[in-house]
Design a protein around this motif. Structure first.
Motif, mmCIF file in Angstrom:
data_model
loop_
_atom_site.group_PDB
_atom_site.id
_atom_site.type_symbol
_atom_site.label_atom_id
_atom_site.label_comp_id
_atom_site.label_asym_id
_atom_site.label_seq_id
_atom_site.Cartn_x
_atom_site.Cartn_y
_atom_site.Cartn_z
ATOM 1 N N THR A 81 0.811 -1.211 0.000
ATOM 2 C CA THR A 81 0.000 0.000 0.000
ATOM 3 C C THR A 81 0.847 1.264 0.000
ATOM 4 O O THR A 81 1.871 1.347 0.680
ATOM 5 C CB THR A 81 -0.971 0.036 1.202
ATOM 6 O OG1 THR A 81 -1.739 1.251 1.149
ATOM 7 C CG2 THR A 81 -0.234 -0.052 2.524
ATOM 8 N N GLY A 82 0.387 2.227 -0.785
ATOM 9 C CA GLY A 82 0.997 3.542 -0.825
ATOM 10 C C GLY A 82 0.052 4.606 -0.309
ATOM 11 O O GLY A 82 0.326 5.800 -0.456
ATOM 12 N N THR A 83 -1.062 4.192 0.272
ATOM 13 C CA THR A 83 -2.024 5.145 0.829
ATOM 14 C C THR A 83 -1.426 5.806 2.064
ATOM 15 O O THR A 83 -0.875 5.132 2.936
ATOM 16 C CB THR A 83 -3.347 4.434 1.183
ATOM 17 O OG1 THR A 83 -3.920 3.906 -0.009
ATOM 18 C CG2 THR A 83 -4.323 5.395 1.826
ATOM 19 N N THR A 84 -1.513 7.134 2.144
ATOM 20 C CA THR A 84 -0.894 7.878 3.236
ATOM 21 C C THR A 84 -1.950 8.640 4.032
ATOM 22 O O THR A 84 -3.138 8.574 3.731
ATOM 23 C CB THR A 84 0.150 8.863 2.689
ATOM 24 O OG1 THR A 84 -0.484 9.750 1.740
ATOM 25 C CG2 THR A 84 1.288 8.125 2.002
ATOM 26 N N GLY A 85 -1.514 9.365 5.053
ATOM 27 C CA GLY A 85 -2.424 10.142 5.881
ATOM 28 C C GLY A 85 -3.241 9.284 6.823
ATOM 29 O O GLY A 85 -4.400 9.599 7.123
ATOM 30 N N LEU A 86 -2.657 8.194 7.320
ATOM 31 C CA LEU A 86 -3.377 7.241 8.147
ATOM 32 C C LEU A 86 -3.559 7.768 9.572
ATOM 33 O O LEU A 86 -2.687 8.443 10.111
ATOM 34 C CB LEU A 86 -2.636 5.908 8.182
ATOM 35 C CG LEU A 86 -2.842 4.935 7.020
ATOM 36 C CD1 LEU A 86 -2.516 5.568 5.680
ATOM 37 C CD2 LEU A 86 -2.000 3.683 7.217
ATOM 38 N N SER A 87 -4.690 7.412 10.159
ATOM 39 C CA SER A 87 -4.932 7.728 11.556
ATOM 40 C C SER A 87 -4.118 6.795 12.436
ATOM 41 O O SER A 87 -3.631 5.740 11.988
ATOM 42 C CB SER A 87 -6.418 7.561 11.883
ATOM 43 O OG SER A 87 -6.794 6.190 11.761
ATOM 44 N N ALA A 88 -3.972 7.172 13.696
ATOM 45 C CA ALA A 88 -3.249 6.316 14.638
ATOM 46 C C ALA A 88 -3.934 4.961 14.762
ATOM 47 O O ALA A 88 -3.269 3.916 14.871
ATOM 48 C CB ALA A 88 -3.169 6.996 16.001
ATOM 49 N N GLU A 89 -5.253 4.960 14.699
ATOM 50 C CA GLU A 89 -6.001 3.700 14.795
ATOM 51 C C GLU A 89 -5.694 2.786 13.619
ATOM 52 O O GLU A 89 -5.478 1.577 13.799
ATOM 53 C CB GLU A 89 -7.503 4.000 14.836
ATOM 54 C CG GLU A 89 -8.372 2.752 14.929
ATOM 55 C CD GLU A 89 -9.857 3.074 14.921
ATOM 56 O OE1 GLU A 89 -10.656 2.120 14.959
ATOM 57 O OE2 GLU A 89 -10.209 4.261 14.861
ATOM 58 N N LEU A 90 -5.645 3.356 12.410
ATOM 59 C CA LEU A 90 -5.365 2.544 11.233
ATOM 60 C C LEU A 90 -3.906 2.087 11.228
ATOM 61 O O LEU A 90 -3.599 0.970 10.805
ATOM 62 C CB LEU A 90 -5.690 3.327 9.960
ATOM 63 C CG LEU A 90 -5.650 2.552 8.629
ATOM 64 C CD1 LEU A 90 -6.393 1.232 8.732
ATOM 65 C CD2 LEU A 90 -6.209 3.415 7.512
ATOM 66 N N GLU A 91 -3.010 2.924 11.720
ATOM 67 C CA GLU A 91 -1.606 2.523 11.857
ATOM 68 C C GLU A 91 -1.498 1.292 12.756
ATOM 69 O O GLU A 91 -0.780 0.330 12.444
ATOM 70 C CB GLU A 91 -0.785 3.672 12.451
ATOM 71 C CG GLU A 91 -0.611 4.875 11.553
ATOM 72 C CD GLU A 91 0.548 4.724 10.585
ATOM 73 O OE1 GLU A 91 1.144 3.629 10.556
ATOM 74 O OE2 GLU A 91 0.834 5.691 9.862
ATOM 75 N N GLN A 92 -2.219 1.310 13.856
ATOM 76 C CA GLN A 92 -2.187 0.186 14.784
ATOM 77 C C GLN A 92 -2.789 -1.063 14.168
ATOM 78 O O GLN A 92 -2.283 -2.178 14.362
ATOM 79 C CB GLN A 92 -2.919 0.563 16.066
ATOM 80 C CG GLN A 92 -2.231 1.637 16.883
ATOM 81 C CD GLN A 92 -3.077 2.132 18.038
ATOM 82 O OE1 GLN A 92 -4.180 1.638 18.282
ATOM 83 N NE2 GLN A 92 -2.567 3.107 18.770
#
Length: 262
Positions: A94-105
């Motif tokens: 994935t190259g999608t950026t701007g992730l929330s902390a929840e999605l990072e986790q």
């Protein structure tokens, strides 16, 4: 893998998605299984190639038995792609950026069960540049370091994600964090440079695809490491190489730099 890698592209109707479709259908390593768009997309059900009526944009209901998903969609699209990968065991690039902390986790947890490769920039040249910068920053810890980046006038964020990733690599090589070392603005009379800081400078104009330069400055000498992109297709080509590399890998979090390891 002895058979072709079964590939799905998420965000297939976008500029990067269409570039990936063109590359994948000409690459004998892959069998393109699904060109995924949002369930609400105006492209849903339409031909993906214009003159090839058998290939149509679909949602995840039309995707089965996939080895790797390449995602260049958006936050909602990434969530759907991640749902599918976790349920099926497919690898995710994935190259999608701007992730929330929840999605990072959530991505971190998913990497315990499936291989996940993430990158802000899929250029293989930038991956080599980042590796060189990491080595140079570690070898020359007392040298000043600034990172200069240039992009087209439509780009909204600054510094670029790639410049920040370069800064993080350099800071890590020096046993620190970018949050501790970064200097994003210099104006007025900021005083002498504080030792160990990493400065950033930004240029925006015209149709510049992307340029990144790292300047390591010592007493009486300077090292300049740079990369200039002149064609956006390099990012799609890098993502395709990442998909070929990650197929069949063990679960874990991977980066584009792993792809270029000899």
């Amino acid at each position: 893998m002895t058979r072709p890698i079964r590939l799905a592209i998420s965000g297939a109707s976008g500029r990067m998605g269409r570039a990936l479709l063109d590359l994948a259908r000409e690459d004998g390593r892959f069998e393109l299984v699904a060109a995924i768009v949002s369930p609400h997309s105006a492209w849903l059900g339409k031909s993906a190639y214009g003159d090839v009526s058998a290939w149509k944009f679909t949602d995840w209901r039309g995707a089965e038995d996939i080895d790797v998903v390449i995602d260049f969609s958006g936050l909602d699209g990434l969530m759907l792609a991640l749902d599918h990968c976790e349920g099926s065991g497919a690898a995710l690039v994935t190259g999608t950026t701007g992730l929330s902390a929840e999605l990072e986790q959530r991505l971190a947890r998913a990497a315990e069960r499936i291989p996940v490769l993430r990158a802000a920039n899929f250029s293989l040249g930038v991956a080599v540049l980042t590796r060189l910068l990491r080595d140079a920053a570690a070898a020359l810890p007392g040298w000043d370091l600034d990172i200069v980046e240039a992009h087209h006038h439509r780009k909204e964020d600054a510094p670029s994600g790639t410049a920040l990733a370069m800064g993080r690599a350099a800071a890590d090589a020096r046993g620190a964090t970018l949050e501790d070392l970064a200097v994003y603005t210099r104006e007025g009379r900021p005083g002498a440079r504080k030792a160990g800081t990493i400065g950033f400078a930004v240029v925006r104009g015209g149709d510049i695809v992307g340029e990144h330069q790292a300047l390591l400055m010592g007493q009486g000498e300077r090292i300049e490491l740079g990369h200039r992109a002149t064609d956006r297709s390099i990012f799609a080509r890098g993502a395709i190489e990442a998909a070929a590399w990650i197929a069949g890998r063990a679960p874990g979090t991977w980066t584009i730099e792993d792809v270029i390891v000899p």
